[in-house]
Design a protein around this motif. Structure first.
Motif, PDB file in Angstrom:
ATOM      1  N   SER A 154      38.346  40.560  40.273  1.00  0.00           N
ATOM      2  CA  SER A 154      39.558  39.884  39.807  1.00  0.00           C
ATOM      3  C   SER A 154      40.171  40.572  38.593  1.00  0.00           C
ATOM      4  O   SER A 154      41.356  40.414  38.312  1.00  0.00           O
ATOM      5  CB  SER A 154      39.268  38.411  39.491  1.00  0.00           C
ATOM      6  OG  SER A 154      39.111  37.676  40.686  1.00  0.00           O
ATOM      7  N   GLY A 155      39.362  41.349  37.848  1.00  0.00           N
ATOM      8  CA  GLY A 155      39.910  42.125  36.745  1.00  0.00           C
ATOM      9  C   GLY A 155      40.876  43.188  37.229  1.00  0.00           C
ATOM     10  O   GLY A 155      41.802  43.574  36.515  1.00  0.00           O
ATOM     11  N   ILE A 156      40.661  43.672  38.455  1.00  0.00           N
ATOM     12  CA  ILE A 156      41.577  44.628  39.076  1.00  0.00           C
ATOM     13  C   ILE A 156      42.763  43.882  39.690  1.00  0.00           C
ATOM     14  O   ILE A 156      43.905  44.317  39.614  1.00  0.00           O
ATOM     15  CB  ILE A 156      40.848  45.420  40.182  1.00  0.00           C
ATOM     16  CG1 ILE A 156      39.669  46.196  39.593  1.00  0.00           C
ATOM     17  CG2 ILE A 156      41.793  46.348  40.918  1.00  0.00           C
ATOM     18  CD1 ILE A 156      40.055  47.284  38.615  1.00  0.00           C
ATOM     19  N   LEU A 157      42.485  42.730  40.288  1.00  0.00           N
ATOM     20  CA  LEU A 157      43.520  42.004  41.021  1.00  0.00           C
ATOM     21  C   LEU A 157      44.493  41.249  40.128  1.00  0.00           C
ATOM     22  O   LEU A 157      45.697  41.243  40.361  1.00  0.00           O
ATOM     23  CB  LEU A 157      42.862  41.006  41.982  1.00  0.00           C
ATOM     24  CG  LEU A 157      42.027  41.566  43.132  1.00  0.00           C
ATOM     25  CD1 LEU A 157      41.366  40.439  43.899  1.00  0.00           C
ATOM     26  CD2 LEU A 157      42.888  42.399  44.063  1.00  0.00           C
ATOM     27  N   PHE A 158      43.958  40.565  39.100  1.00  0.00           N
ATOM     28  CA  PHE A 158      44.755  39.617  38.339  1.00  0.00           C
ATOM     29  C   PHE A 158      44.540  39.759  36.836  1.00  0.00           C
ATOM     30  O   PHE A 158      43.489  40.220  36.385  1.00  0.00           O
ATOM     31  CB  PHE A 158      44.389  38.173  38.717  1.00  0.00           C
ATOM     32  CG  PHE A 158      44.399  37.898  40.187  1.00  0.00           C
ATOM     33  CD1 PHE A 158      45.590  37.668  40.858  1.00  0.00           C
ATOM     34  CD2 PHE A 158      43.218  37.863  40.912  1.00  0.00           C
ATOM     35  CE1 PHE A 158      45.599  37.408  42.219  1.00  0.00           C
ATOM     36  CE2 PHE A 158      43.213  37.600  42.271  1.00  0.00           C
ATOM     37  CZ  PHE A 158      44.413  37.371  42.930  1.00  0.00           C
ATOM     38  N   GLY A 159      45.529  39.311  36.070  1.00  0.00           N
ATOM     39  CA  GLY A 159      45.350  39.175  34.641  1.00  0.00           C
ATOM     40  C   GLY A 159      44.557  37.905  34.344  1.00  0.00           C
ATOM     41  O   GLY A 159      44.372  37.048  35.214  1.00  0.00           O
ATOM     42  N   SER A 203      47.196  34.167  38.714  1.00  0.00           N
ATOM     43  CA  SER A 203      47.003  34.416  40.144  1.00  0.00           C
ATOM     44  C   SER A 203      48.097  35.350  40.674  1.00  0.00           C
ATOM     45  O   SER A 203      48.311  35.442  41.877  1.00  0.00           O
ATOM     46  CB  SER A 203      47.014  33.096  40.927  1.00  0.00           C
ATOM     47  OG  SER A 203      48.249  32.419  40.750  1.00  0.00           O
ATOM     48  N   THR A 204      48.770  36.054  39.759  1.00  0.00           N
ATOM     49  CA  THR A 204      49.787  37.031  40.145  1.00  0.00           C
ATOM     50  C   THR A 204      49.141  38.398  40.312  1.00  0.00           C
ATOM     51  O   THR A 204      48.501  38.910  39.385  1.00  0.00           O
ATOM     52  CB  THR A 204      50.896  37.120  39.078  1.00  0.00           C
ATOM     53  OG1 THR A 204      51.508  35.838  38.930  1.00  0.00           O
ATOM     54  CG2 THR A 204      51.958  38.131  39.482  1.00  0.00           C
ATOM     55  N   LEU A 205      49.283  38.986  41.486  1.00  0.00           N
ATOM     56  CA  LEU A 205      48.656  40.272  41.762  1.00  0.00           C
ATOM     57  C   LEU A 205      49.237  41.381  40.897  1.00  0.00           C
ATOM     58  O   LEU A 205      50.454  41.477  40.732  1.00  0.00           O
ATOM     59  CB  LEU A 205      48.833  40.637  43.236  1.00  0.00           C
ATOM     60  CG  LEU A 205      47.982  39.852  44.242  1.00  0.00           C
ATOM     61  CD1 LEU A 205      48.514  40.061  45.653  1.00  0.00           C
ATOM     62  CD2 LEU A 205      46.521  40.265  44.155  1.00  0.00           C
TER      63      LEU A 205
END
Length: 231
Positions: free
Chosen positions: A101-106, A110-112
């Motif tokens: 999730s560190g790569i996917l989201f801040g 939940s914003t990519l």
């Protein structure tokens, strides 16, 4: 006998093809599922898919194993994806793809992020849109960190909501990359459940913040394998 089977199936370096043959030779999916549950618990992995009640013979198990080996290799080429073999509810080989999730989201979002979109585009185009006879399950998780001005119970509820929103964000992006909606069978937010690392450390919390995508044999794939027509 059960222990010997477990040791063999969890051994390093064994391909999905070989495992598929072992599952088939046990006399069907029932025993394979029982062993799969044990392996899943040892690796903190969720057993996915619904049991379909169809026995899978040796040849069919090998064919499914070969197909999953190919899907796994394709997933391993995707940037930021951690890939491993797991077992589905029918005792058949499946593929687990974890996106940090560190790569996917801040944080708390939940914003990519842009890098995540690149990885997910690659994943959609080169994995899901190629292996269309694989069913897909998406699961979002968080660490157990509390939210400001919230009780532990309220924080857990907020984490569950955030984990679902993140799983849905991944689903929606994949659908935007022309992944067939019927291929995605489940999208869940599991919040703080099933940690894969120690939540008492920053490094552990980072590992627990994740989205997992599972590829597993669809009923159509199982039927084709049983009929000897799976390619």
């Amino acid at each position: 006998m059960g222990l010997c089977s477990l040791v063999l199936l969890s051994g390093c370096g064994m391909s999905n093809t070989a495992k598929g043959g072992i599952f088939g030779s046990t006399g069907g999916a029932a025993l394979g599922a029982a062993i799969g549950n044990l392996i899943g618990k040892n690796t903190k992995s969720t057993v996915i898919g619904a049991a379909i009640g169809t026995a899978v013979g040796t040849t069919a198990g090998v064919l499914i194993g070969k197909k999953m080996d190919k899907a796994k290799a394709a997933a391993e080429a995707v940037a930021n994806a951690q890939v491993e073999s797991v077992t589905d509810a029918n005792g058949l080989q499946a593929v687990k793809v974890t996106f940090d999730s560190g790569i996917l989201f801040g944080t708390g979002s939940s914003t990519l992020q842009a890098a995540a979109k690149n990885s997910l585009t690659n994943f959609a185009n080169n994995v899901l849109n190629v292996y269309t006879d694989c069913d897909v399950a998406i699961q979002g998780y968080t660490d157990n960190a509390g939210w400001k001005n919230s009780t532990a119970e309220q924080s857990a509820a907020k984490n569950q909501t955030l984990s679902l929103q993140r799983a849905q964000a991944v689903q929606n992006y994949l659908l935007g990359q022309r992944v067939n909606a019927s291929q995605i069978k489940s999208v869940e937010g599991l919040g703080e459940a099933n940690p894969v690392a120690d939540n008492s450390t920053a490094a552990g919390k980072a590992q627990n913040r994740r989205v997992e995508v599972y590829l597993y044999a669809s009923e159509a794939m199982i039927n084709a394998a049983n009929n000897g027509t799976l390619k």
